[in-house]
Design a protein around this motif. Structure first.
Motif, PDB file in Angstrom:
ATOM      1  N   TYR A   1       1.481   3.948  11.723  1.00 47.69           N
ATOM      2  CA  TYR A   1       1.975   4.208  10.368  1.00 47.69           C
ATOM      3  C   TYR A   1       2.020   2.927   9.537  1.00 47.69           C
ATOM      4  CZ  TYR A   1       5.129   5.566   6.603  1.00 47.69           C
ATOM      5  OH  TYR A   1       5.688   5.798   5.369  1.00 47.69           O
ATOM      6  N   GLY A   2       1.535   3.017   8.308  1.00 48.46           N
ATOM      7  CA  GLY A   2       1.636   1.923   7.361  1.00 48.46           C
ATOM      8  C   GLY A   2       0.925   0.664   7.821  1.00 48.46           C
ATOM      9  N   ASN A   3       1.492  -0.476   7.468  1.00 47.68           N
ATOM     10  CA  ASN A   3       0.990  -1.790   7.899  1.00 47.68           C
ATOM     11  C   ASN A   3      -0.471  -2.037   7.537  1.00 47.68           C
ATOM     12  OD1 ASN A   3       3.445  -2.640   9.096  1.00 47.68           O
ATOM     13  ND2 ASN A   3       2.976  -1.472  10.944  1.00 47.68           N
TER      14      ASN A   3
ATOM     15  N   LYS B   1     -11.026  -0.886   8.113  1.00 46.06           N
ATOM     16  CA  LYS B   1      -9.742  -0.181   8.156  1.00 46.06           C
ATOM     17  C   LYS B   1      -9.699   0.795   6.989  1.00 46.06           C
ATOM     18  CE  LYS B   1      -7.318  -3.810   5.530  1.00 46.06           C
ATOM     19  NZ  LYS B   1      -6.141  -4.687   5.454  1.00 46.06           N
ATOM     20  N   ILE B   2      -9.008   1.908   7.188  1.00 47.98           N
ATOM     21  CA  ILE B   2      -8.932   2.932   6.150  1.00 47.98           C
ATOM     22  C   ILE B   2      -7.565   3.589   6.177  1.00 47.98           C
ATOM     23  CG2 ILE B   2      -9.968   4.683   7.665  1.00 47.98           C
ATOM     24  CD1 ILE B   2     -11.215   5.926   5.125  1.00 47.98           C
ATOM     25  N   GLN B   3      -7.059   3.885   5.007  1.00 45.76           N
ATOM     26  CA  GLN B   3      -5.799   4.612   4.873  1.00 45.76           C
ATOM     27  C   GLN B   3      -5.952   5.635   3.755  1.00 45.76           C
ATOM     28  OE1 GLN B   3      -1.973   3.072   2.972  1.00 45.76           O
ATOM     29  NE2 GLN B   3      -1.442   2.868   5.133  1.00 45.76           N
TER      30      GLN B   3
ATOM     31  N   SER C   1      -0.730  11.171   6.132  1.00 46.80           N
ATOM     32  CA  SER C   1       0.085  10.595   7.202  1.00 46.80           C
ATOM     33  C   SER C   1       0.469   9.157   6.902  1.00 46.80           C
ATOM     34  CB  SER C   1      -0.681  10.648   8.527  1.00 46.80           C
ATOM     35  OG  SER C   1      -1.772   9.745   8.506  1.00 46.80           O
ATOM     36  N   PHE C   2      -0.277   8.499   6.025  1.00 44.64           N
ATOM     37  CA  PHE C   2      -0.117   7.081   5.711  1.00 44.64           C
ATOM     38  C   PHE C   2      -0.316   6.197   6.936  1.00 44.64           C
ATOM     39  CE2 PHE C   2       2.469   8.884   2.132  1.00 44.64           C
ATOM     40  CZ  PHE C   2       1.558   8.572   1.142  1.00 44.64           C
TER      41      PHE C   2
ATOM     42  N   ALA D   1       0.833  -1.209   0.000  1.00 41.20           N
ATOM     43  CA  ALA D   1       0.000   0.000   0.000  1.00 41.20           C
ATOM     44  C   ALA D   1       0.859   1.246   0.000  1.00 41.20           C
ATOM     45  CB  ALA D   1      -0.926  -0.012   1.211  1.00 41.20           C
ATOM     46  N   ILE D   2       1.970   1.233   0.761  1.00 39.58           N
ATOM     47  CA  ILE D   2       2.827   2.413   0.846  1.00 39.58           C
ATOM     48  C   ILE D   2       3.504   2.681  -0.492  1.00 39.58           C
ATOM     49  CG2 ILE D   2       4.869   3.374   1.964  1.00 39.58           C
ATOM     50  CD1 ILE D   2       4.137   1.782   4.442  1.00 39.58           C
TER      51      ILE D   2
END
Length: 236
Positions: free
Chosen positions: A107-109, A208-210, A192-193, A3-4
């Motif tokens: 962060y991330g994950n 979950k949301i990013q 912010s990721f 995703a990152i």
């Protein structure tokens, strides 16, 4: 990490002009993008687009306040998450009578979180407030405010070179407000990721949301705002 990496590639593409001849073999974005621009650029300050994460239903997808006028969302439990510009609401607290809320998973994950059983049991679910989050006022609403309070237009411009456009407090989720930061002018929107968990209005399901980007990679970046791109999946 997938995703990152996709996020970074998307942001790189978002900064390119549509007239550019440079071609990148970037992996296609497989997340979601809002169906339209929301927020002040539509002429409406509190222009919220609502989603029922449980059914996939969308409200106000065609125009501001068409299905759920501002204020009426508080008495409804058929929505779970809403967007206005780069601000977000959950059906909780001052935004709604539901059992929603959000927590920051760090962060991330994004791919790491797959089930609701992974969520920290002692995490404080943060509800919406109307004292912490600001949205940009539309120029139309700012002009109405000046007239109502008999203020001089020249002395109170909608856009201040040092502070940017006029803002006002709104009802939104203070944790999800950290998903995107603003600096400028010139305006710079930085995700912010972080991955966040959102609880639905019935309190029974979790997503979950990013947030990935404020820009629409298919259009040239301008002053009219962007369309949020994001990942959102249910935690089983």
């Amino acid at each position: 990490m997938k995703a990152i990496i996709k996020s970074i590639l998307l942001l790189m593409l978002g900064g390119l002009s549509v007239s550019s001849c440079v071609k990148y073999d970037a992996e296609p974005f497989e997340g979601k993008t809002l169906p339209r621009v929301t927020g002040y650029s539509t002429g409406v300050t509190n222009d919220w687009l609502y989603f029922n994460l449980r059914t996939g239903e969308r409200f106000n997808a065609l125009a501001p306040n068409r299905d759920i006028p501002e204020g009426e969302q508080r008495d409804r439990t058929d929505w779970d998450l809403a967007f206005c510009g780069y601000r977000l609401r959950t059906n909780s607290g001052t935004s709604g009578d539901g059992l929603g809320g959000a927590i920051d998973l760090g962060y991330g994950n994004y791919d790491r979180w797959t089930s609701a059983g992974q969520l920290p049991v002692d995490a404080p679910w943060v509800e919406d407030t109307d004292t912490d989050v600001y949205v940009t006022m539309s120029q139309n609403d700012w002009n109405k405010y000046l007239i109502e309070h008999q203020l001089d237009f020249n002395e109170n411009p909608w856009f201040d070179p040092n502070r940017g456009p006029a803002k006002m407090l709104t009802s939104a989720n203070p944790v999800l407000a950290q998903s995107m930061s603003f600096s400028g002018p010139p305006p710079v929107y930085t995700p912010s990721f972080h991955t966040y968990a959102v609880r639905t209005a019935d309190g029974k399901r979790f997503f979950k949301i990013q947030i990935i980007s404020w820009y629409d990679a298919n259009t040239e970046i301008g002053d009219t705002g962007g369309r949020i791109s994001y990942y959102c999946d249910e935690l089983e």
